[in-house]
Design a protein around this motif. Structure first.
Motif, PDB file in Angstrom:
ATOM      1  N   GLY A 260       0.708  -1.189   0.275  1.00  0.00           N
ATOM      2  CA  GLY A 260      -0.128  -0.023   0.433  1.00  0.00           C
ATOM      3  C   GLY A 260       1.022   1.099   0.079  1.00  0.00           C
ATOM      4  N   ALA A 261       0.586   2.097   0.623  1.00  0.00           N
ATOM      5  CA  ALA A 261       1.073   3.692   0.329  1.00  0.00           C
ATOM      6  C   ALA A 261       0.383   4.510   1.342  1.00  0.00           C
ATOM      7  CB  ALA A 261       0.690   4.184  -0.569  1.00  0.00           C
ATOM      8  N   VAL A 262       1.546   5.391   2.429  1.00  0.00           N
ATOM      9  CA  VAL A 262       0.804   6.299   2.818  1.00  0.00           C
ATOM     10  C   VAL A 262       1.015   7.990   1.971  1.00  0.00           C
ATOM     11  CG1 VAL A 262       1.201   8.005   5.089  1.00  0.00           C
ATOM     12  CG2 VAL A 262       1.576   5.582   4.666  1.00  0.00           C
ATOM     13  N   MET A 263      -0.166   8.967   2.194  1.00  0.00           N
ATOM     14  CA  MET A 263       0.305   9.959   1.407  1.00  0.00           C
ATOM     15  C   MET A 263       0.170  11.229   2.180  1.00  0.00           C
ATOM     16  SD  MET A 263      -2.930   9.384  -1.334  1.00  0.00           S
ATOM     17  CE  MET A 263      -2.314  10.240  -2.028  1.00  0.00           C
ATOM     18  N   TYR A 264       0.928  12.342   1.851  1.00  0.00           N
ATOM     19  CA  TYR A 264       2.046  12.918   2.474  1.00  0.00           C
ATOM     20  C   TYR A 264       1.463  14.301   1.687  1.00  0.00           C
ATOM     21  CZ  TYR A 264       4.241   9.351   5.622  1.00  0.00           C
ATOM     22  OH  TYR A 264       4.952   8.460   5.768  1.00  0.00           O
ATOM     23  N   ASP A 265       0.947  14.764   3.061  1.00  0.00           N
ATOM     24  CA  ASP A 265       0.480  16.622   2.444  1.00  0.00           C
ATOM     25  C   ASP A 265       2.262  17.315   1.739  1.00  0.00           C
ATOM     26  OD1 ASP A 265       1.329  17.864   4.728  1.00  0.00           O
ATOM     27  OD2 ASP A 265      -0.534  18.654   5.490  1.00  0.00           O
ATOM     28  N   ALA A 266       2.414  18.760   1.381  1.00  0.00           N
ATOM     29  CA  ALA A 266       3.509  19.282   0.964  1.00  0.00           C
ATOM     30  C   ALA A 266       4.662  19.861   2.192  1.00  0.00           C
ATOM     31  CB  ALA A 266       2.867  20.899   0.378  1.00  0.00           C
ATOM     32  N   GLU A 267       3.723  19.193   3.859  1.00  0.00           N
ATOM     33  CA  GLU A 267       4.237  19.878   4.950  1.00  0.00           C
ATOM     34  C   GLU A 267       4.890  18.396   5.649  1.00  0.00           C
ATOM     35  OE1 GLU A 267       2.526  22.238   7.336  1.00  0.00           O
ATOM     36  OE2 GLU A 267       1.814  23.615   6.008  1.00  0.00           O
TER      37      GLU A 267
END
Length: 310
Positions: A260-267
């Motif tokens: 799977g994956a983890v989604m991160y924002d720009a920060e």
């Protein structure tokens, strides 16, 4: 009588205890609390001069019964939960190996398996999980939940019968050899989804693929499960188009023993976690957790998907 050295020895059982507690609760934070309560109980037993002949059996019994008690109070919260319920994700990746407790987390404790367990009573869940996910024999299960072996056999049969109509119980722990295949297919899936190639994505999904999203009423998520090849593919393409606009990045990870994956924002804050169920060379199910209450153990949580408070 057991001595103080046992308290030190008990630390070696923490990964196993966490796995059992997590299987019972579906919550990382609550599992950690149950393990801590089990150790506090051990310390009190020592202070009271209680003889403990088998430390491992004592602790696994303690955390199992604590889990049964926990589920009695959690039942009401689950019944009033907004939208689909998914467990808190356990994430292991190259840049986030996770605490030692995750090391022995059974691969069989996938999101799909834990969702199936939601159909069971607390005692049924304990018996079924200990047998199916951890391979305990009936004598051990009987000791851990305080019932006879014959009764445990009946409970297990009843639990399997209740779960069967909701999904397949078999193959909940894919052999390690399939991990290479899973890594490669997951990599291509996220690459295709980010690129917006609908035709390529359709070729990677099972005809009856399922998408589940858990926002808990606090983050954007679909209200109920979505089934069907083209409908799910279009949802994925649209969702990743939005992630690009929000500036989210995707980092591969293993989620509950699945790719799977983890989604991160720009920060660098966690926005969501995605788990893929893969079998027969295609993706059978996609599960996404964006409820901020279920992501806090992974680090700072993003507010890009958070719904405005009412």
């Amino acid at each position: 009588m057991s001595g103080p050295a046992d308290v030190t020895d008990a630390a070696g059982y923490r990964p196993l205890l966490f796995s059992i507690a997590y299987g019972m609760t579906g919550s990382v934070g609550d599992a950690e609390d149950l393990v801590q309560d089990a150790f506090l109980g051990l310390a009190r037993a020592h202070q009271a001069g209680t003889t403990i002949n088998d430390l491992k059996a004592y602790l696994t019994t303690s955390v199992t019964r604590l889990g049964i008690n926990y589920l009695g109070s959690a039942r009401v919260r689950r019944e009033t939960y907004v939208g689909e319920w998914l467990p808190e994700p356990v994430v292991v990746s190259a840049d986030r190996p996770g605490p030692a407790e995750y090391a022995e987390l059974a691969d069989s404790l996938s999101m799909a398996f834990l969702v199936l367990l939601e159909a069971l009573t607390p005692v049924e869940r304990a018996v079924f999980m200990l047998r199916e996910a951890f391979g305990y024999g009936y004598p051990d299960v009987a000791r851990m939940i305080g019932k006879s072996e014959a009764n445990c056999r009946q409970i297990f049969a009843r639990a399997r019968k209740r779960i069967a109509p909701r999904g397949q119980v078999a193959d909940i722990a894919p052999p390690p050899a399939r991990r290479t295949e899973g890594d490669e297919l997951a990599r291509r899936f996220f690459e295709v989804a980010e690129g917006g190639d609908l035709d390529a994505l359709l070729g990677m999904l099972a005809p009856d693929v399922v998408f589940q999203g858990d926002g808990g009423g606090k983050a954007r998520a679909i209200g109920k499960s979505l089934t069907g090849l083209r409908r799910v593919a279009q949802l994925i393409i649209g969702g990743f188009r939005r992630t690009r606009l929000l500036g989210l990045s995707v980092r591969s990870a293993w989620i509950n023993g699945r790719p799977g994956a983890v989604m991160y924002d720009a920060e660098g804050r966690v926005a969501s976690v995605i788990e893929l169920d893969i079998a027969d060379g295609v993706i059978q199910a996609i599960r996404s957790v964006s409820n901020p209450d279920k992501l806090g153990h992974l680090g700072p949580v993003s507010d890009v998907a958070r719904l405005p408070e009412k």
